[in-house]
Design a protein around this motif. Structure first.
Motif, PDB file in Angstrom:
ATOM      1  N   ILE A 155     -68.937 -34.574 -10.850  1.00  0.00           N
ATOM      2  CA  ILE A 155     -68.479 -33.745  -9.728  1.00  0.00           C
ATOM      3  C   ILE A 155     -67.271 -34.376  -9.046  1.00  0.00           C
ATOM      4  N   PHE A 156     -67.267 -35.703  -8.946  1.00  0.00           N
ATOM      5  CA  PHE A 156     -66.115 -36.390  -8.353  1.00  0.00           C
ATOM      6  C   PHE A 156     -64.853 -36.078  -9.151  1.00  0.00           C
ATOM      7  N   ARG A 157     -64.978 -36.124 -10.471  1.00  0.00           N
ATOM      8  CA  ARG A 157     -63.836 -35.844 -11.333  1.00  0.00           C
ATOM      9  C   ARG A 157     -63.403 -34.388 -11.236  1.00  0.00           C
ATOM     10  N   VAL A 158     -64.352 -33.469 -11.342  1.00  0.00           N
ATOM     11  CA  VAL A 158     -64.028 -32.040 -11.317  1.00  0.00           C
ATOM     12  C   VAL A 158     -63.440 -31.639  -9.968  1.00  0.00           C
ATOM     13  N   GLY A 159     -64.016 -32.147  -8.892  1.00  0.00           N
ATOM     14  CA  GLY A 159     -63.515 -31.818  -7.565  1.00  0.00           C
ATOM     15  C   GLY A 159     -62.076 -32.233  -7.378  1.00  0.00           C
ATOM     16  N   ASN A 160     -61.733 -33.432  -7.852  1.00  0.00           N
ATOM     17  CA  ASN A 160     -60.372 -33.938  -7.702  1.00  0.00           C
ATOM     18  C   ASN A 160     -59.419 -33.330  -8.714  1.00  0.00           C
ATOM     19  N   ARG A 161     -59.869 -33.208  -9.947  1.00  0.00           N
ATOM     20  CA  ARG A 161     -58.980 -32.726 -11.008  1.00  0.00           C
ATOM     21  C   ARG A 161     -58.591 -31.271 -10.807  1.00  0.00           C
ATOM     22  N   THR A 162     -59.540 -30.451 -10.433  1.00  0.00           N
ATOM     23  CA  THR A 162     -59.273 -29.021 -10.306  1.00  0.00           C
ATOM     24  C   THR A 162     -58.588 -28.665  -9.003  1.00  0.00           C
ATOM     25  N   GLY A 163     -58.743 -29.519  -7.978  1.00  0.00           N
ATOM     26  CA  GLY A 163     -58.254 -29.186  -6.653  1.00  0.00           C
ATOM     27  C   GLY A 163     -59.300 -28.475  -5.817  1.00  0.00           C
ATOM     28  N   CYS A 217     -57.445 -23.788 -12.116  1.00  0.00           N
ATOM     29  CA  CYS A 217     -57.438 -25.243 -11.994  1.00  0.00           C
ATOM     30  C   CYS A 217     -56.029 -25.775 -11.750  1.00  0.00           C
ATOM     31  N   GLU A 218     -55.924 -26.787 -10.870  1.00  0.00           N
ATOM     32  CA  GLU A 218     -54.637 -27.375 -10.539  1.00  0.00           C
ATOM     33  C   GLU A 218     -54.268 -28.570 -11.417  1.00  0.00           C
ATOM     34  N   TYR A 219     -55.116 -28.896 -12.393  1.00  0.00           N
ATOM     35  CA  TYR A 219     -54.824 -30.021 -13.295  1.00  0.00           C
ATOM     36  C   TYR A 219     -53.589 -29.686 -14.121  1.00  0.00           C
ATOM     37  N   LYS A 220     -52.565 -30.525 -14.045  1.00  0.00           N
ATOM     38  CA  LYS A 220     -51.280 -30.204 -14.668  1.00  0.00           C
ATOM     39  C   LYS A 220     -51.270 -30.393 -16.189  1.00  0.00           C
ATOM     40  N   PRO A 221     -51.691 -31.568 -16.710  1.00  0.00           N
ATOM     41  CA  PRO A 221     -51.614 -31.752 -18.171  1.00  0.00           C
ATOM     42  C   PRO A 221     -52.786 -31.096 -18.900  1.00  0.00           C
ATOM     43  N   LYS A 222     -52.906 -29.787 -18.797  1.00  0.00           N
ATOM     44  CA  LYS A 222     -54.025 -29.076 -19.435  1.00  0.00           C
ATOM     45  C   LYS A 222     -53.973 -29.241 -20.955  1.00  0.00           C
ATOM     46  N   VAL A 223     -55.133 -29.469 -21.553  1.00  0.00           N
ATOM     47  CA  VAL A 223     -55.233 -29.632 -23.002  1.00  0.00           C
ATOM     48  C   VAL A 223     -55.666 -28.285 -23.574  1.00  0.00           C
ATOM     49  N   LEU A 224     -54.705 -27.472 -23.910  1.00  0.00           N
ATOM     50  CA  LEU A 224     -54.990 -26.096 -24.327  1.00  0.00           C
ATOM     51  C   LEU A 224     -55.177 -25.964 -25.829  1.00  0.00           C
ATOM     52  N   ASP A 225     -54.857 -27.018 -26.571  1.00  0.00           N
ATOM     53  CA  ASP A 225     -55.023 -27.000 -28.028  1.00  0.00           C
ATOM     54  C   ASP A 225     -56.122 -27.982 -28.408  1.00  0.00           C
TER      55      ASP A 225
END
Length: 246
Positions: A155-163, A217-225
């Protein structure tokens, strides 16, 4: 994803209210009845399982507690089993020696001060040996239906990573979630976030290619592949940006 443009996260890297509602709406639609993956038969067993799960996996705890919980259903059963007997069951779990001491001391307090019952009060729970705020929040939520947010590493990671809820400490993220998570998602929120972090928004390589809330999600380097690495995703994004400017 209809209406995504109108519910983009606000500036500053945090989601606006519409985005947060849509975020949880989608998670709820995919999993309407989220539950903890820890196995237990009653509130006391839940308390023990969550206490044992600190710095351990739910899978590992479940393997250790299946035979234990067949024998131990109440605090007095744990006292009757004894510390050595408990250790024999949980020796495959990390930090089992210190955890065994805490679980035994907890059982004694529950019997002596609470009539063998687990109190439905977060402050009283955190007075028990080995029970921190996160553990108390899990018990309050899973056992008593309280609107609590148990912030673990996922949750700490998701909360921060997503915004969704940014913070430098688990408590800061928890306070952010308390403030931002809307009804009717407050009781199930921490389950959805844990499962999302465990199976989709993973620590090393978030699996954005099959994430149902990727556009929020606000995470910039999204891994879409699938198979790509975050660093590669950053380079691709930079290359696309450069191309668009030429």
């Amino acid at each position: 994803m209809e209406g995504a443009a109108s519910i983009r996260a606000a500036s500053g890297g945090t989601m606006n209210r519409a985005a947060i509602f849509e975020f949880f709406r989608r998670l709820a639609e995919a999993n309407p009845s989220p539950e903890t993956e820890l196995e237990y038969g009653n509130v006391y067993q839940l308390l023990v399982a969550v206490t044992l799960s600190a710095q351990s996996t739910d899978v590992g705890v479940n393997k250790a507690t299946r035979l234990l919980f067949a024998q131990v259903k109440h605090p007095q059963d744990m006292l009757d089993l004894g510390e050595d007997g408990l250790k024999a069951h949980i020796k495959t779990i990390g930090l089992f020696n210190s955890k065994a001491k805490n679980v035994m001391a907890m059982a004694r307090i529950l019997v002596d001060r609470h009539g063998g019952e687990v109190p439905a009060d977060r402050d009283l729970l955190t007075e028990l040996p080995g029970v921190g705020r996160k553990t108390a929040n899990v018990v309050m939520n899973c056992a008593f239906g309280a609107e609590t947010f148990a912030v673990d590493t996922h949750i700490f990671r998701v909360g921060n990573r997503t915004g969704l809820a940014k913070g430098k400490t688990p408590l800061a993220v928890e306070k952010g979630l308390e403030k931002k998570v809307p009804q009717p998602f407050r009781v199930g929120a921490h389950h959805w976030l844990i499962l999302h972090g465990r199976y989709v928004c993973k620590a090393r390589t978030p699996e954005c290619w099959h994430c149902g809330v990727v556009d929020l999600c606000e995470y910039k380097p999204k891994v879409l592949d699938k198979g790509a690495k975050p660093a590669a995703a950053i380079k691709k994004a930079a290359a696309r940006s450069k191309e668009s400017m030429t």
